[in-house]
Design a protein around this motif. Sequence first.
Motif, PDB file in Angstrom:
ATOM      1  N   THR A  92      -5.102 -36.678  15.130  1.00 32.50           N
ATOM      2  CA  THR A  92      -3.969 -36.028  14.468  1.00 32.50           C
ATOM      3  C   THR A  92      -4.119 -36.100  12.950  1.00 32.50           C
TER       4      THR A  92
ATOM      5  N   LEU B 108       5.033 -34.997   4.114  1.00 33.59           N
ATOM      6  CA  LEU B 108       4.510 -35.989   5.063  1.00 33.59           C
ATOM      7  C   LEU B 108       5.565 -37.050   5.374  1.00 33.59           C
ATOM      8  N   LEU B 109       6.288 -37.453   4.340  1.00 38.48           N
ATOM      9  CA  LEU B 109       7.292 -38.502   4.533  1.00 38.48           C
ATOM     10  C   LEU B 109       8.553 -37.973   5.216  1.00 38.48           C
ATOM     11  N   ALA B 110       8.894 -36.722   4.924  1.00 36.57           N
ATOM     12  CA  ALA B 110      10.183 -36.214   5.415  1.00 36.57           C
ATOM     13  C   ALA B 110      10.109 -35.492   6.749  1.00 36.57           C
ATOM     14  N   SER B 111       8.964 -34.918   7.073  1.00 35.86           N
ATOM     15  CA  SER B 111       8.928 -34.119   8.312  1.00 35.86           C
ATOM     16  C   SER B 111       8.819 -35.024   9.532  1.00 35.86           C
ATOM     17  N   GLU B 112       9.243 -34.453  10.650  1.00 35.02           N
ATOM     18  CA  GLU B 112       9.311 -35.253  11.871  1.00 35.02           C
ATOM     19  C   GLU B 112       7.921 -35.624  12.382  1.00 35.02           C
ATOM     20  N   THR B 113       7.009 -34.675  12.291  1.00 31.43           N
ATOM     21  CA  THR B 113       5.642 -34.951  12.756  1.00 31.43           C
ATOM     22  C   THR B 113       4.637 -34.473  11.712  1.00 31.43           C
ATOM     23  N   LEU B 114       3.394 -34.975  11.823  1.00 25.92           N
ATOM     24  CA  LEU B 114       2.363 -34.564  10.868  1.00 25.92           C
ATOM     25  C   LEU B 114       1.997 -33.078  11.044  1.00 25.92           C
ATOM     26  N   PRO B 115       1.804 -32.596  12.282  1.00 22.52           N
ATOM     27  CA  PRO B 115       1.486 -31.168  12.408  1.00 22.52           C
ATOM     28  C   PRO B 115       2.572 -30.258  11.837  1.00 22.52           C
ATOM     29  N   SER B 116       3.836 -30.672  11.937  1.00 22.58           N
ATOM     30  CA  SER B 116       4.887 -29.811  11.386  1.00 22.58           C
ATOM     31  C   SER B 116       4.822 -29.800   9.859  1.00 22.58           C
TER      32      SER B 116
ATOM     33  N   ARG C  58       2.034 -27.422   9.032  1.00 21.96           N
ATOM     34  CA  ARG C  58       2.449 -26.021   9.246  1.00 21.96           C
ATOM     35  C   ARG C  58       3.333 -25.545   8.090  1.00 21.96           C
ATOM     36  N   LEU C  59       4.218 -26.418   7.681  1.00 28.21           N
ATOM     37  CA  LEU C  59       5.127 -26.058   6.595  1.00 28.21           C
ATOM     38  C   LEU C  59       4.356 -25.845   5.292  1.00 28.21           C
TER      39      LEU C  59
ATOM     40  N   SER D 225       2.520 -22.642   5.411  1.00 30.95           N
ATOM     41  CA  SER D 225       3.341 -21.444   5.279  1.00 30.95           C
ATOM     42  C   SER D 225       3.631 -21.106   3.820  1.00 30.95           C
TER      43      SER D 225
END
Lengths: 157, 138
Positions: free
Chosen positions: B39, B98-106, B109-110, B113
């Motif tokens: 991951t 990285l710190l705020a998103s729920e998962t690393l892939p998300s 993706r963000l 984008s």
Amino acid sequence: MKQLCALAFSLLLSGCSMTGPSSEVAPPKVDEFPQHEVQFRVLDDVDAALRSVQEYLAMRGLASIATVRAPKIFVITTYVDEPSRETDRRVRRTAFRIALSPLPNQSGQNCTALAVSTLTKSRGIKEEIWSVQESDMTFESSAWPDLRKQIASKACK
Amino acid sequence: MISSTYGRRIVAGLILVGFLVAFLALWFVSRGGAATFETVSPVINKLLQHFVPLLAIVGGFYFSELAIEEQGKSTTVEALVLATALVGCWALAPSILLLASETLPSAVRLLDSVAVIGTSLASACLAFYFSKSSKAAT
């Protein structure tokens, strides 16, 4: 205006898909389980053993499906979440595969061969996909001791 | 007016800090089995894709025009503020995601984008500031 709405909608959709890890609800396939099995001999014919297994799983609140692959019948459960502490940064879940096959009649006893295989998967709290890691292969499910006890109580002499 | 050497160092420093903080954030969120190497590996790749163009632009300007810096010329404060704000946002975006998103892939993706807009803006801003300070120096 229409295009703006479409753009906003697609952004909203992509935003929704970005949140939250995907979860698998369906039980695993028969062949997904590892080769390693724990073998038992239970005192019942295959149909009765199958009923007992399904009743026990239902009593534990575990959904299961039965698949026939003659001469074996496989009962596969959905994944059970393993208990974890708040500090754990990896969560696990386990599914069971119980294989039932008839045994030749010995001294008037109808016995069934029962083999249990477990599939444990884990996911880090920052991951989306469940995977089998090395530590999962040696992991013992919290549901296993009770299941083993239940099966052992019906052992064929 | 502000010294172009000082301004350039602030902007370059921001990118370097962003780069280091992003990797620290990645280590922090993935520690203790929270993310496996499978991951983390694409995230490292993404971070390099994010920072290498910025570092390359800064490095290119900085080292090719070291002599200009020694002349002690100045640029406008507005140019520095604009460069610092835009580059700072873009350099710190990976760490925050990285710190705020729920998962690393998300998070990836963000970041993906908005990559085209963000990289273009930050690169243009860097080029603008460094060329401006270069003109100011000549």
